[in-house]
Structure formats: C-alpha cells, structure tokens
Design an enzyme around this catalytic site. Structure first.
Site, short mmCIF file in Angstrom:
data_model
loop_
_atom_site.label_atom_id
_atom_site.label_comp_id
_atom_site.label_asym_id
_atom_site.label_seq_id
_atom_site.Cartn_x
_atom_site.Cartn_y
_atom_site.Cartn_z
CG HIS A 1 -0.32 -0.37 2.50
ND1 HIS A 1 0.39 0.53 3.28
CD2 HIS A 1 -0.28 -1.55 3.16
CE1 HIS A 1 0.82 -0.07 4.37
NE2 HIS A 1 0.44 -1.33 4.33
CG HIS B 1 4.13 0.76 12.31
ND1 HIS B 1 3.84 -0.03 11.21
CD2 HIS B 1 4.51 -0.11 13.30
CE1 HIS B 1 4.05 -1.31 11.53
NE2 HIS B 1 4.45 -1.37 12.78
#
Length: 371
Positions: free
Chosen positions: A253, A260
C-alpha cells in the site's frame, strides 16, 4: 539510515558513519528535523522533534522496561536478525519483488534475544509487532509503576471510589486498542483516496535507473543524485538502490501516511491525556552495545512520562524509516493525524460518560490542550 543500521545508539556520539550522516543531512537545503545551531548533530540525528525525543537515550523507557502483564513479568528482549543483512540491493532481485515475486522470510534468532540497541533491531521490531503493542505495554508499565492519573480524572482525588470500567485501568487498556483501529482506518483513507505516495524502495529504483543510464528521470533533485550516502551505497552493494531491511521490501500500500506513525500518534495522545505527563520516571536504563543487558542511564536529562511517550511514538515510526519503507514526513505528519483521531475519541468519551471528567495533554507541537 540504511548505512548505519548496525551502529549501536549508545555509540552515535563517536561513530564516524553517524558523523558523516549528520554532516550530509546538515548540507541539505530542506531537511526538516532537529538541529543545533543550524546543524544536525550525532545527538539529534534520526530523532523526532519533540522535547522528549531529544532528551536522554535514543530508545524510550517504554521499549526497555519489563512489562507486568497480569501475573507475567515480561522482559523486553527481542529476537534479532543477522548483522549486515540487507535486501533488494541487486536490480534483478529488486525488480522481481516489484513484479510480485515471493521471497523467503527473514531468519530470526529466537534464542539470543536482545534489548533494542540499534536501527536493525528497531526495524525488526516493527516488522513483526502487533500494531498497538508498544502503547499497550507503555500503559501496563505506567499502571505497574503507579504513575498518577491526570488531574481531570474524576476518581484521582476520591477517598472512597476508584475508576474501573470508566476512567480506570480497564477503561484505559481498551481505549488504547480502540483508537488504534480508528487511526488505521484514517490512514487507509489518506493512503488510497488522497495521496498514493511512492515508497522509498520504488524511488530508490528510479535513482538507480537514472544513475545507471537505464532510464532518464530528469525531475530527481541533484541533492539526491549527488548524495554521499547514495555513493557509499553503490560502493557497498554495487547498486544505487535503497537497501531494505525486509526481504519482501515495502508493504503493497502507498507510503503516506505511515500506519505505524498514525497509530502511534493516536495511542500516545490517549496515554498523555490519561497520565500526569510531568511525572518523572525513576531509575532510567539504557541497553549496552550488544543489547544483552540494561545499564543505568548516566546522563543528566530528566525523563518524564510525557517525554518518553512522545519518544516511543517517534521510535516506532522512525523504525519504519530505518527499515527503508517510509519517508520522514510519513512519520512527522502522520503522528499529527493520529493525534487528531485520539483527541476526537477522548471528546466522545467525555461527552457520553456519566462522570464529570476532563483531560489535559501536550500536543506534538508543544501546545497544551484540554478536552
């Protein structure tokens, strides 16, 4: 970052490769990161921009201290991967992965576990972590230490009542996971419907193609093409490709925003709101150069809850950069996206609970806000 993955954080002050990295980053015309008198230094290189990020050891105390998980006492010693092992440094290998080729998984040493001591350890951590793991652990560490709650907690000053399902430990532990999934959904919208940003791994392919004469990319900035780091990478690996810490390279992606980092921003925002940020963490520690043991931190910096929470967010987000799969701005902007998610969820909780409660916290840009 790729060239210095194996340098212990405790050796940054004297390591020559870190000094060269700081010097080159200082020369860049638009490098937006902490500096001292206009220069990146070994003390600031690769760090986040908050006050907490710049104090004390590179790695947050919440990634080093034991975690009290119910009746389990869990030392934060991690499996590791082989020193000097980088991936996708050959053009054919790189191209095969771009076209969807499968690769063997990285081999991890599950026997000789170590505390997080360098960029390769941090990259390995974020290769396999449960997405909100670091912040759940931080919550458990703070609860175990008896860290005081924020003054707006309705039960902080009660002599005969305690919080539990609302404004107590169980509420907090479930809230950290709640904001994590909401942050991830916010990230995915930005990735696919707004930005679709190129990964550093793919951009490294363009740099290599341009410098090797395979294809012309005239829009690549000369500061990139003339970079000392790019030249050193060619000497070490035989190509101008960005060395990856993961054999499969980047996720499939887009780069922005970092999942994160967005989750880090949301979870840390909740934790900063929940606890007294000014509370000082006693007996700070730092891993030795081999990561085999923790030693007392000998520096003069005072480490607070708020500062070390900002630092754990930066550590996790920066670790993805150290792996070669994200840009710095994927971190610095995404934590603010996560911060907005966290504040929004806190507002919802204040509105719907019976108790009269409030939260105060310091945002990543240093402003104080009240919910």
């Amino acid at each position: 970052m790729a060239l210095t993955r194996d340098v212990p954080f405790t050796s940054y002050a004297e390591d020559p490769s870190i000094a060269r990295a700081a010097a080159e980053l200082s020369r860049l015309s638009d490098y937006r990161a902490p500096k001292v008198d206009g220069r990146v230094t070994p003390a600031t290189v690769f760090r986040g921009g908050t006050r907490g990020d710049l104090r004390g050891p590179f790695v947050s105390q919440f990634l080093l201290r034991d975690v009290q998980y119910g009746t389990l006492r869990v030392p934060q010693r991690h499996d590791t991967v082989r020193r000097g092992q980088d991936f996708l440094t050959g053009f054919e290998e790189w191209r095969a992965v771009q076209e969807g080729g499968r690769v063997p998984p990285i081999r991890r040493d599950h026997v000789n576990r170590r505390y997080l001591r360098n960029g390769r350890d941090l990259a390995n951590y974020v290769h396999f972590d449960a997405l909100y793991e670091a912040y759940l652990n931080a919550a458990l560490v703070l609860l175990d230490l008896g860290a005081p709650f924020d003054v707006g907690n309705p039960y902080r000053h009660s002599a005969n009542q305690v919080g539990f399902g609302s404004y107590g430990g169980p509420h907090l532990l479930s809230l950290v996971t709640e904001v994590a999934t909401r942050a991830l959904k916010a990230t995915w919208f930005q990735k696919w419907f707004v930005h679709r940003r190129l990964r550093p791994e793919a951009f490294g392919g363009r740099v290599h193609a341009h410098l090797s004469g395979l294809r012309d990319y005239p829009m690549i900035d000369r500061e990139v093409l003339d970079s000392e780091a790019v030249g050193l990478t060619r000497e070490r690996h035989g190509s101008h490709l960005l060395p990856q810490a993961f054999p499969e390279g980047s996720p499939t992606h887009p780069a922005y925003a970092s999942g994160h980092a967005t989750v880090a921003g949301a979870c840390v925002t909740v934790l900063k709101a929940w606890f007294d940020e000014s509370w000082v963490l006693q007996d700070p520690v730092v891993p030795n150069a081999e990561g085999t043991a923790l030693e007392p931190y000998r520096g003069d910096d005072v480490l607070t809850v708020g500062g070390e929470l900002d630092k754990v967010a930066a550590n996790v987000a920066t670790a993805r950069n150290m792996a070669g799969v994200h840009w710095r701005s994927d971190f610095t902007e995404a934590v603010r996206l996560g911060e907005e998610v966290g504040i929004g969820v806190l507002r919802d909780h204040v509105r719907v609970h019976h108790e009269v409660a409030s939260f105060g916290l310091t945002r990543f840009d240093g402003r104080r806000v009240s919910v």
